[in-house]
Design a protein around this motif. Structure first.
Motif, PDB file in Angstrom:
ATOM      1  N   PRO A 181       0.828  -1.227  -0.007  1.00  0.00           N
ATOM      2  CA  PRO A 181      -0.030  -0.115  -0.110  1.00  0.00           C
ATOM      3  C   PRO A 181       0.827   1.387  -0.031  1.00  0.00           C
ATOM      4  O   PRO A 181       0.436   2.336  -0.477  1.00  0.00           O
ATOM      5  CB  PRO A 181      -0.952  -0.241   1.231  1.00  0.00           C
ATOM      6  CG  PRO A 181      -0.776  -1.769   1.482  1.00  0.00           C
ATOM      7  CD  PRO A 181       0.299  -1.957   1.021  1.00  0.00           C
ATOM      8  N   GLU A 182       1.793   1.279   0.768  1.00  0.00           N
ATOM      9  CA  GLU A 182       2.827   2.573   0.692  1.00  0.00           C
ATOM     10  C   GLU A 182       3.274   2.861  -0.619  1.00  0.00           C
ATOM     11  O   GLU A 182       3.776   4.249  -0.508  1.00  0.00           O
ATOM     12  CB  GLU A 182       3.907   2.532   1.762  1.00  0.00           C
ATOM     13  CG  GLU A 182       4.660   1.188   1.662  1.00  0.00           C
ATOM     14  CD  GLU A 182       4.264   0.059   2.527  1.00  0.00           C
ATOM     15  OE1 GLU A 182       5.184  -0.335   3.314  1.00  0.00           O
ATOM     16  OE2 GLU A 182       3.123  -0.359   2.665  1.00  0.00           O
ATOM     17  N   LEU A 183       3.249   2.193  -1.491  1.00  0.00           N
ATOM     18  CA  LEU A 183       3.691   2.573  -2.933  1.00  0.00           C
ATOM     19  C   LEU A 183       2.582   3.180  -3.765  1.00  0.00           C
ATOM     20  O   LEU A 183       2.885   3.822  -4.867  1.00  0.00           O
ATOM     21  CB  LEU A 183       4.180   1.464  -3.639  1.00  0.00           C
ATOM     22  CG  LEU A 183       5.858   0.985  -3.582  1.00  0.00           C
ATOM     23  CD1 LEU A 183       6.717   2.342  -4.256  1.00  0.00           C
ATOM     24  CD2 LEU A 183       6.378   0.938  -2.297  1.00  0.00           C
ATOM     25  N   GLU A 184       1.490   3.087  -3.127  1.00  0.00           N
ATOM     26  CA  GLU A 184       0.435   3.743  -4.186  1.00  0.00           C
ATOM     27  C   GLU A 184       0.512   5.305  -4.464  1.00  0.00           C
ATOM     28  O   GLU A 184       0.034   5.760  -5.491  1.00  0.00           O
ATOM     29  CB  GLU A 184      -1.051   3.314  -3.239  1.00  0.00           C
ATOM     30  CG  GLU A 184      -1.490   1.857  -3.503  1.00  0.00           C
ATOM     31  CD  GLU A 184      -2.840   1.519  -2.998  1.00  0.00           C
ATOM     32  OE1 GLU A 184      -3.707   2.541  -2.998  1.00  0.00           O
ATOM     33  OE2 GLU A 184      -2.960   0.321  -2.839  1.00  0.00           O
ATOM     34  N   PRO A 185       0.880   5.956  -3.310  1.00  0.00           N
ATOM     35  CA  PRO A 185       1.125   7.575  -3.736  1.00  0.00           C
ATOM     36  C   PRO A 185       2.268   7.401  -4.840  1.00  0.00           C
ATOM     37  O   PRO A 185       1.834   8.612  -5.499  1.00  0.00           O
ATOM     38  CB  PRO A 185       1.533   8.021  -2.416  1.00  0.00           C
ATOM     39  CG  PRO A 185       1.171   7.217  -1.321  1.00  0.00           C
ATOM     40  CD  PRO A 185       1.269   5.826  -1.825  1.00  0.00           C
ATOM     41  N   ILE A 186       2.986   6.933  -5.115  1.00  0.00           N
ATOM     42  CA  ILE A 186       3.985   6.987  -6.002  1.00  0.00           C
ATOM     43  C   ILE A 186       3.378   6.475  -7.316  1.00  0.00           C
ATOM     44  O   ILE A 186       3.537   7.207  -8.412  1.00  0.00           O
ATOM     45  CB  ILE A 186       5.250   6.274  -5.854  1.00  0.00           C
ATOM     46  CG1 ILE A 186       5.952   6.745  -4.361  1.00  0.00           C
ATOM     47  CG2 ILE A 186       6.172   6.476  -7.083  1.00  0.00           C
ATOM     48  CD1 ILE A 186       7.138   5.916  -4.093  1.00  0.00           C
ATOM     49  N   ILE A 187       2.672   5.559  -7.177  1.00  0.00           N
ATOM     50  CA  ILE A 187       1.775   5.000  -8.534  1.00  0.00           C
ATOM     51  C   ILE A 187       0.830   6.064  -9.041  1.00  0.00           C
ATOM     52  O   ILE A 187       0.946   6.326 -10.122  1.00  0.00           O
ATOM     53  CB  ILE A 187       0.830   3.644  -8.307  1.00  0.00           C
ATOM     54  CG1 ILE A 187       1.973   2.696  -7.930  1.00  0.00           C
ATOM     55  CG2 ILE A 187      -0.036   3.737  -9.571  1.00  0.00           C
ATOM     56  CD1 ILE A 187       1.184   1.374  -7.742  1.00  0.00           C
TER      57      ILE A 187
ATOM     58  N   MET B  30      12.895   5.405 -11.488  1.00  0.00           N
ATOM     59  CA  MET B  30      13.604   4.937 -10.014  1.00  0.00           C
ATOM     60  C   MET B  30      12.567   5.229  -8.837  1.00  0.00           C
ATOM     61  O   MET B  30      13.032   4.843  -7.675  1.00  0.00           O
ATOM     62  CB  MET B  30      14.914   5.332  -9.846  1.00  0.00           C
ATOM     63  CG  MET B  30      16.019   4.753 -10.731  1.00  0.00           C
ATOM     64  SD  MET B  30      17.755   5.170 -10.304  1.00  0.00           S
ATOM     65  CE  MET B  30      17.895   3.887  -9.102  1.00  0.00           C
ATOM     66  N   ARG B  31      11.538   5.953  -9.101  1.00  0.00           N
ATOM     67  CA  ARG B  31      10.826   6.486  -7.917  1.00  0.00           C
ATOM     68  C   ARG B  31      10.425   5.430  -7.124  1.00  0.00           C
ATOM     69  O   ARG B  31       9.902   5.681  -6.007  1.00  0.00           O
ATOM     70  CB  ARG B  31       9.870   7.583  -8.546  1.00  0.00           C
ATOM     71  CG  ARG B  31      10.066   8.962  -8.607  1.00  0.00           C
ATOM     72  CD  ARG B  31       9.071   9.739  -9.173  1.00  0.00           C
ATOM     73  NE  ARG B  31       8.911   9.527 -10.243  1.00  0.00           N
ATOM     74  CZ  ARG B  31       7.785  10.245 -11.297  1.00  0.00           C
ATOM     75  NH1 ARG B  31       7.032  10.884 -10.535  1.00  0.00           N
ATOM     76  NH2 ARG B  31       7.569  10.401 -12.304  1.00  0.00           N
ATOM     77  N   LEU B  32       9.666   4.265  -7.715  1.00  0.00           N
ATOM     78  CA  LEU B  32       9.239   3.424  -6.985  1.00  0.00           C
ATOM     79  C   LEU B  32      10.215   2.430  -6.126  1.00  0.00           C
ATOM     80  O   LEU B  32       9.743   1.818  -5.238  1.00  0.00           O
ATOM     81  CB  LEU B  32       8.423   2.216  -7.863  1.00  0.00           C
ATOM     82  CG  LEU B  32       7.300   2.508  -8.708  1.00  0.00           C
ATOM     83  CD1 LEU B  32       6.844   1.671  -9.612  1.00  0.00           C
ATOM     84  CD2 LEU B  32       6.135   2.919  -7.628  1.00  0.00           C
ATOM     85  N   SER B  33      11.313   2.880  -6.106  1.00  0.00           N
ATOM     86  CA  SER B  33      12.419   2.224  -5.295  1.00  0.00           C
ATOM     87  C   SER B  33      12.413   2.922  -4.022  1.00  0.00           C
ATOM     88  O   SER B  33      13.257   2.459  -3.232  1.00  0.00           O
ATOM     89  CB  SER B  33      13.887   2.082  -5.867  1.00  0.00           C
ATOM     90  OG  SER B  33      13.884   1.528  -7.128  1.00  0.00           O
ATOM     91  N   SER B  34      11.609   4.220  -3.656  1.00  0.00           N
ATOM     92  CA  SER B  34      12.090   4.846  -2.726  1.00  0.00           C
ATOM     93  C   SER B  34      11.342   4.090  -1.238  1.00  0.00           C
ATOM     94  O   SER B  34      12.299   4.800  -0.387  1.00  0.00           O
ATOM     95  CB  SER B  34      11.138   6.144  -2.838  1.00  0.00           C
ATOM     96  OG  SER B  34       9.744   6.167  -3.098  1.00  0.00           O
ATOM     97  N   ALA B  35      10.833   3.216  -1.433  1.00  0.00           N
ATOM     98  CA  ALA B  35      10.341   2.750  -0.178  1.00  0.00           C
ATOM     99  C   ALA B  35      10.991   1.296   0.133  1.00  0.00           C
ATOM    100  O   ALA B  35      11.061   0.782   1.125  1.00  0.00           O
ATOM    101  CB  ALA B  35       8.936   1.923  -0.384  1.00  0.00           C
TER     102      ALA B  35
END
Length: 345
Positions: free
Chosen positions: A161-167, A208-213
């Motif tokens: 779920p914490e990746l949904e803002p980046i999506i 690469m933004r999805l790698s931030s978590a």
């Protein structure tokens, strides 16, 4: 170097950590998907960026090392526009590594449609589905973050779920996602044969933004081939220096794709080794921007004829060096004997 690559699969770009916690091991590109209860270990990641159509369409090819005990493996890849998915060649990365090695010195001493505005929970549209041997690549667009997450769950992807803002950010910018999934029946261990994503863009970009978590990231190697020097640009990149900057010539390139690019004038090869100390700083993607002012720093690559001459000459250099050593040694012994004779007399 990469000829031990195993079956076609997830090269691609940002895996995004859209997984159940503990189901993935982060790498520079993001993470690989496996079901809960399984483990995955991501290793070296290597990307090759070039133009399919200069200034209009990017060609992105990647090689990823990964090990897991399950064949149920997947990856999610964001691109700014709808990509075409094709098979890559692991031996191309051998050739890039060879070409990026500077020759020895003569003295012997690197817009699309907006998917925002969809109602909450809106599912994305499936644009295409490509089957490549053991891989199925599905391109989706539109919807919202919740809808994309729901589509992933429905299609066998475990989400985080914490990746949904980046999506949501990617969707607001009109980006698409490619879900790449293994369809084989054997565990994965080694280098995956690369696939190629080709998509419209005005600048070379490495998502690469999805790698931030991720908790931590490994090193990613990025090759670029263009008419001029390209510098990695992102808020999290500072003081980067290319590991290699080589000017290629057609005589000496052993790969059809690379040879075609060099023939078109895209002969400036750079190699970058990038690492991220704090994944949370990955608030933007990596852009490879033109830097024509330092074009003169490129090292001319040796032609194949020059490399052959060097290989043929090297044994003779060794023989002559050995012979010279023997002559010098014999001369020293003779001189020493004469001195001793003189001393006795």
């Amino acid at each position: 170097m990469f000829r031990g690559a195993v079956r076609l699969a997830l090269v691609a770009v940002v895996a995004g950590l859209l997984l159940v916690p503990g189901a993935a091991r982060a790498c520079a590109c993001g993470a690989a998907y496996v079901p809960e209860g399984h483990t995955v270990e991501a290793g070296e990641e290597i990307a090759f960026l070039s133009w399919a159509e200069e200034g209009e369409r990017e060609r992105l090819e990647m090689l990823l090392g990964i090990t897991t005990e399950t064949p149920d493996l997947a990856i999610l890849v964001p691109t700014p526009t709808t990509p075409t998915v094709t098979q890559g060649d692991p031996e191309r990365f051998d050739e890039l590594a060879r070409l990026a090695t500077p020759p020895p010195k003569k003295d012997w001493s690197l817009g699309g449609e907006d998917g925002a505005g969809a109602p909450p929970g809106a599912a994305p549209d499936v644009i295409s589905r490509t089957v490549l041997e053991d891989v199925v690549a599905t391109v989706i667009e539109g919807g919202d973050a919740g809808g994309v997450a729901g589509w992933l769950r429905t299609n066998g992807y475990a989400t985080k779920p914490e990746l949904e803002p980046i999506i949501a950010d990617y969707l607001a910018e009109g980006w698409r996602f490619t879900a790449v999934k293994m369809r084989g029946d054997k565990p994965f261990d080694g280098y995956a044969d690369p696939i190629v994503l080709t998509f419209d863009t005005s600048s070379l970009v490495y998502p690469m933004r999805l790698s931030s978590a991720a908790e931590n990231l490994g090193e990613v190697t990025v090759f670029t081939l263009d008419r001029t020097f390209r510098m990695p640009r992102a808020s999290w990149v500072s003081g980067a220096q290319p590991a290699a900057a080589v000017e290629l010539v057609e005589d000496g390139v052993h790969d059809d794709v690379l040879d075609n690019l060099v023939e078109q004038g895209q002969n400036r090869l750079t190699k970058w080794a990038l690492s991220v100390d704090d994944p949370a700083t990955l608030t933007n993607d990596l852009e490879l921007a033109r830097e024509p002012g330092i074009e003169e720093t490129f090292t001319p690559a040796a032609t194949e004829a020059a490399r052959d001459a060097q290989r043929n000459l090297s044994p003779w250099v060794a023989v002559l060096s050995g012979a010279l050593g023997l002559v010098v040694g014999a001369g020293a012994v003779l001189l020493l004997r004469r001195r001793r004779s003189s001393a006795v007399g």
